[in-house]
Design an enzyme around this catalytic site. Sequence first.
Site, short mmCIF file in Angstrom:
data_model
loop_
_atom_site.label_atom_id
_atom_site.label_comp_id
_atom_site.label_asym_id
_atom_site.label_seq_id
_atom_site.Cartn_x
_atom_site.Cartn_y
_atom_site.Cartn_z
N TRP A 166 56.90 -31.70 -0.26
CA TRP A 166 57.15 -31.26 0.87
C TRP A 166 57.82 -30.02 1.15
CZ3 TRP A 166 53.91 -33.32 4.22
CH2 TRP A 166 53.51 -34.71 4.09
N THR B 182 57.00 -36.72 -3.30
CA THR B 182 57.85 -36.71 -2.29
C THR B 182 58.48 -35.31 -2.19
OG1 THR B 182 59.36 -37.77 -3.71
CG2 THR B 182 58.13 -39.17 -1.85
N ASP C 127 49.08 -30.94 -13.34
CA ASP C 127 50.06 -29.84 -13.08
C ASP C 127 49.22 -28.58 -13.38
OD1 ASP C 127 52.04 -28.69 -11.86
OD2 ASP C 127 53.18 -28.98 -13.65
N LEU D 223 36.63 -49.74 -11.74
CA LEU D 223 37.70 -48.70 -11.97
C LEU D 223 38.43 -48.64 -10.81
CD1 LEU D 223 39.22 -46.38 -13.26
CD2 LEU D 223 37.60 -44.70 -12.36
N HIS E 64 44.17 -24.99 -6.31
CA HIS E 64 43.94 -26.50 -6.02
C HIS E 64 42.42 -26.81 -5.91
CE1 HIS E 64 48.22 -26.96 -5.61
NE2 HIS E 64 48.35 -26.01 -4.59
N ARG F 262 58.08 -32.75 -18.32
CA ARG F 262 58.98 -33.55 -17.44
C ARG F 262 58.30 -34.46 -16.73
NH1 ARG F 262 60.26 -28.22 -15.35
NH2 ARG F 262 58.71 -27.77 -13.57
C1 IPE Z 1 54.31 -32.74 -10.00
O1 IPE Z 1 54.09 -31.35 -10.27
C2 IPE Z 1 53.71 -33.38 -8.97
C3 IPE Z 1 52.00 -33.30 -8.84
C4 IPE Z 1 51.44 -33.01 -9.96
C5 IPE Z 1 51.63 -33.78 -7.71
P1 IPE Z 1 55.14 -30.59 -9.67
O2 IPE Z 1 54.46 -29.20 -9.80
O3 IPE Z 1 55.44 -30.61 -8.18
O4 IPE Z 1 56.48 -30.56 -10.42
P2 IPE Z 1 57.61 -29.77 -10.79
O5 IPE Z 1 58.09 -29.83 -9.37
O6 IPE Z 1 57.30 -28.58 -11.53
O7 IPE Z 1 58.47 -30.76 -11.53
C1 IPE Z 2 49.72 -29.56 -9.35
O1 IPE Z 2 49.85 -28.25 -9.51
C2 IPE Z 2 49.12 -29.84 -7.97
C3 IPE Z 2 50.33 -30.45 -6.82
C4 IPE Z 2 51.55 -30.40 -7.19
C5 IPE Z 2 49.62 -30.64 -5.59
P1 IPE Z 2 51.10 -27.29 -8.84
O2 IPE Z 2 50.63 -26.73 -7.58
O3 IPE Z 2 52.16 -27.51 -9.11
O4 IPE Z 2 50.58 -25.83 -10.01
P2 IPE Z 2 51.63 -25.01 -10.50
O5 IPE Z 2 52.60 -25.79 -11.44
O6 IPE Z 2 52.51 -24.14 -9.47
O7 IPE Z 2 51.02 -24.14 -11.42
MG MG Z 3 53.56 -27.46 -10.78
#
Ligand code: IPE
Ligand code: IPE
Ligand code: MG
Length: 224
Positions: A61, A58, A12, A122, A29, A178
């Site tokens: 989206w 999920t 994240d 792996l 990204h 979380r």
């Molecule tokens: C969790 O991150 C999903 C991934 C890392 C792919 P999110 O950024 O989507 O989580 P929330 O919405 O902040 O909880």
């Molecule tokens: C996690 O990084 C990657 C994906 C959910 C694809 P985020 O895109 O959620 O990055 P922040 O949390 O918005 O910084």
């Molecule tokens: Mg995030």
Amino acid sequence: MNPLKHVAIIMDGNGRWGIKHHNSRNKGHEAGLATVEAAIKVALEKNIRYLTLFAFSTENWKRPKTEVNFLFKLLESFLKKKIEEFNKNQIKLKIIGEKKFDKKLNKLLNVCEKKTKNNLKLQINLALNYGSKKEIINAIKILNKKGTKINKKNLSNALYTSDSPDPDLLIRTGNTKRLSNFLLWQLSYSEIFFSKKLWPEFKTKDFLNVISQYKRIKRNFGKI
Ligand code: IPE
Ligand code: IPE
Ligand code: MG
């Protein structure tokens, strides 16, 4: 010293990193891919047998279509570029989640899984369109349909992760504490580390540092 077979990571913080450094979430990204490569390298070097990476939930989206499309394009080019190297390094790629993408991506994912399916060094479980609640409901439906008894073992075996042991260690970067619907069943006894660093900032030394802390934890599993 605790053995370490399976590490799961909630990667994240890409978006925030991208905004901060380039005023673009997508740049974040892109930058996050370098950390993915570094984490895979650590897993190979440390003989970690399973690495589960949360790449798209999920719930993701709900993001703007432009970001979602960018993420899948990025995944496509990453896999095309890396799959031969994965294969050479004895890495097995497995998608966990519902493989319901456009035809081209579905096909690529199937090809990558098939090509690497016998590799044993792996296993990378790539969580794509993954939601833990959906996974559990899906597992219960499978058991009901077959008339199989519902117990811990049978339910575990009906999850997408049936061929992996539960994670020993969960790492979440991005300064958020979380689970975001990730591996709710499988993480019941995992050691959990939250890093303040955004995923593109999470370097090899940070991963190694978490591993060495993990190794020294007294894991009780209910015992004393
Ligand atoms: C969790 O991150 C999903 C991934 C890392 C792919 P999110 O950024 O989507 O989580 P929330 O919405 O902040 O909880
Ligand atoms: C996690 O990084 C990657 C994906 C959910 C694809 P985020 O895109 O959620 O990055 P922040 O949390 O918005 O910084
Ligand atoms: Mg995030």
